[in-house]
Design a protein around this motif. Structure first.
Motif, PDB file in Angstrom:
ATOM      1  N   MET A   1     -19.452  10.808  41.606  1.00 56.27           N
ATOM      2  CA  MET A   1     -19.396  10.270  40.399  1.00 56.27           C
ATOM      3  C   MET A   1     -19.701   8.860  40.261  1.00 56.27           C
ATOM      4  SD  MET A   1     -15.917   9.377  37.793  1.00 56.27           S
ATOM      5  CE  MET A   1     -15.659  11.048  37.228  1.00 56.27           C
ATOM      6  N   ASP A   2     -20.883   8.504  39.257  1.00 54.11           N
ATOM      7  CA  ASP A   2     -21.387   7.452  39.385  1.00 54.11           C
ATOM      8  C   ASP A   2     -20.236   6.180  38.566  1.00 54.11           C
ATOM      9  OD1 ASP A   2     -22.947   4.974  39.044  1.00 54.11           O
ATOM     10  OD2 ASP A   2     -24.300   5.629  37.692  1.00 54.11           O
ATOM     11  N   THR A   3     -19.786   5.231  39.213  1.00 49.86           N
ATOM     12  CA  THR A   3     -18.862   4.358  38.690  1.00 49.86           C
ATOM     13  C   THR A   3     -19.385   3.025  38.266  1.00 49.86           C
ATOM     14  OG1 THR A   3     -18.632   3.140  40.902  1.00 49.86           O
ATOM     15  CG2 THR A   3     -17.320   5.008  40.397  1.00 49.86           C
ATOM     16  N   SER A   4     -20.882   2.986  38.193  1.00 52.27           N
ATOM     17  CA  SER A   4     -21.273   1.680  37.745  1.00 52.27           C
ATOM     18  C   SER A   4     -21.449   1.207  36.543  1.00 52.27           C
ATOM     19  CB  SER A   4     -22.832   1.802  38.382  1.00 52.27           C
ATOM     20  OG  SER A   4     -23.526   2.636  37.405  1.00 52.27           O
ATOM     21  N   LEU A  14      -7.473   8.746  33.533  1.00 53.70           N
ATOM     22  CA  LEU A  14      -7.521   9.353  34.686  1.00 53.70           C
ATOM     23  C   LEU A  14      -6.166   9.419  35.917  1.00 53.70           C
ATOM     24  CD1 LEU A  14     -11.277   9.437  35.295  1.00 53.70           C
ATOM     25  CD2 LEU A  14      -9.955  11.131  34.022  1.00 53.70           C
ATOM     26  N   ILE A  15      -5.900   8.033  36.018  1.00 54.11           N
ATOM     27  CA  ILE A  15      -4.902   7.681  37.004  1.00 54.11           C
ATOM     28  C   ILE A  15      -3.418   7.591  36.508  1.00 54.11           C
ATOM     29  CG2 ILE A  15      -6.685   6.895  38.814  1.00 54.11           C
ATOM     30  CD1 ILE A  15      -5.949   4.148  38.078  1.00 54.11           C
ATOM     31  N   ILE A 276      -7.518   3.737  46.341  1.00 51.35           N
ATOM     32  CA  ILE A 276      -6.715   4.173  45.231  1.00 51.35           C
ATOM     33  C   ILE A 276      -5.658   3.238  44.926  1.00 51.35           C
ATOM     34  CG2 ILE A 276      -5.339   5.897  44.302  1.00 51.35           C
ATOM     35  CD1 ILE A 276      -6.527   7.986  46.235  1.00 51.35           C
ATOM     36  N   HIS A 277      -4.805   2.671  45.974  1.00 48.56           N
ATOM     37  CA  HIS A 277      -3.871   1.773  45.707  1.00 48.56           C
ATOM     38  C   HIS A 277      -4.294   0.393  45.293  1.00 48.56           C
ATOM     39  CE1 HIS A 277      -0.624  -0.956  46.409  1.00 48.56           C
ATOM     40  NE2 HIS A 277      -1.279  -1.820  47.330  1.00 48.56           N
ATOM     41  N   LEU A 297     -13.229  10.432  40.662  1.00 55.20           N
ATOM     42  CA  LEU A 297     -13.456   9.042  40.611  1.00 55.20           C
ATOM     43  C   LEU A 297     -13.533   8.225  41.823  1.00 55.20           C
ATOM     44  CD1 LEU A 297     -13.867   6.281  39.005  1.00 55.20           C
ATOM     45  CD2 LEU A 297     -11.441   6.269  38.601  1.00 55.20           C
ATOM     46  N   VAL A 298     -12.061   8.588  42.407  1.00 52.15           N
ATOM     47  CA  VAL A 298     -11.849   8.035  43.753  1.00 52.15           C
ATOM     48  C   VAL A 298     -12.370   8.564  45.077  1.00 52.15           C
ATOM     49  CG1 VAL A 298      -9.545   7.271  42.906  1.00 52.15           C
ATOM     50  CG2 VAL A 298      -9.766   9.443  44.338  1.00 52.15           C
TER      51      VAL A 298
END
Length: 356
Positions: A1-4, A14-15, A276-277, A297-298
């Motif tokens: 996944m592109d997080t830019s 999502l989280i 993630i933390h 995502l992670v």
């Protein structure tokens, strides 16, 4: 996944479902951490009459449970372990007596670490201090020497536990030292520590204090510093200036996924899912693995094995080069200093000057 191009409104939903403490699971973790720790302490005490080597081996195993206890304290500090704040604070304070980490003092500096990790303009609180290459080149010989000593692995991992946990945390110094809550937290923790030490000496003997309690704390500090170091000090770690610094990139590119064998993952309270933390410190440690498995995502974070972690710990990666956006070592910095001196000798150009 592109997080830019992702914005908080894209990734927070999502989280968010994972950021809910489960009282039953939290209480279970307290039990399966404290009871083995106390049992191992007692076994190490009994082993003193058999073998010091056996005692130290048991000490090391017990130290891993101290690390696990610190992760519970760590979750409590983020308000993610119990649903109620008072319960988090109660666990955090009393766990801090066993881990040597004064709860409110650490909580404040650690919150600062989360808010500034990878930010070149806000270094120095709750982190492994990292100079840029340009700063190192401008530094005086004495400043370079101090930094090299600080970053030496033998100093970091062998002297660091004594300085950090046994000395530094006994004083309300640094970030937040002016706050009464911080000073009181340190003082009260120290008071309980003295009572604990006296109790061990009277109940089990001074030899137990020296050969069981202190080695457990030392080994736990060593493991803790190692884990923290390798999860932020890798070659491609994210560093950026304000205002370009981004929280999502800091989490996904500035922290590693330390993929540990299952027993070590359990003993270290899933802290290997460090990316993630950092993305969401409100997620309890027992939910981090689910996020790794279920949220795409992670999964972009750099994955590091235990073997990789030891390589990182002893690698010559101590200076952030803003041009290449990578960590580099003292050997490369030394080469550049020599080149600058040769250029200066040829042209009379002043080259890299010591910082004022």
């Amino acid at each position: 996944m592109d997080t830019s191009k992702l914005q908080p409104k894209d990734w927070i939903p999502l989280i968010k479902p994972y950021a809910k403490p489960d009282l039953r699971r939290s209480l279970h973790q307290v039990g399966n951490t404290l009871l083995p720790l106390l049992l191992l302490f007692y076994l190490a005490y009994l082993a003193l009459s058999v073998s010091v080597v056996l005692t130290l081996a048991l000490d090391f195993v017990a130290a891993l449970f101290v690390v696990r206890l610190f992760i519970l304290q760590h979750d409590a500090g983020h308000g993610s372990f119990f649903p109620k704040k008072w319960a988090n604070d109660l666990l955090g304070f009393f766990a801090g007596i066993l881990t040597l980490v004064p709860y409110h003092h650490w909580q404040l500096s650690h919150a600062r670490h989360h808010a500034t990790s990878g930010n070149l303009d806000k270094r120095g609180v709750g982190d492994i201090y990292t100079l840029t290459l340009a700063e190192y080149l401008r530094a005086s010989p004495w400043e370079r020497l101090k930094y090299r000593i600080y970053r030496n692995p033998l100093v970091m991992f062998l002297v660091g536990p004594i300085y950090t946990f046994m000395l530094s945390y006994r004083l309300p110094l640094g970030f937040g030292a002016d706050k009464p809550l911080v000073r009181n937290s340190v003082a009260l923790t120290n008071l309980f520590l003295v009572l604990l030490w006296v109790g061990i000496a009277l109940g089990f003997g001074l030899k137990t204090l020296l050969w069981v309690y202190l080695p457990i704390q030392y080994f736990a500090g060593m493991v803790g510093i190692f884990l923290f170091y390798v999860q932020h000090q890798f070659e491609d770690a994210y560093w950026e200036h304000d205002p370009r610094w981004e929280h999502l990139k800091s989490a996904m590119e500035g922290s590693t996924y330390l993929k540990l064998p299952k027993p070590l993952q359990w003993l270290t309270g899933n802290i290997g899912f460090h990316h993630i933390h950092h993305l969401s410190p409100k997620i309890p440690n027992y939910n981090l693995e689910r996020v790794q498995q279920e949220v795409d995502l992670v999964q972009v974070a750099p994955t590091v094995t235990l073997r990789d972690a030891f390589a990182i710990a002893f690698a010559d990666l101590h200076l952030h080069d803003e041009e290449s956006r990578k960590l580099m070592g003292f050997r490369e910095a030394g080469r550049r200093i020599r080149e600058a001196r040769r250029a200066q000798a040829k042209s009379g150009y002043p080259g890299y000057q010591s910082a004022p």
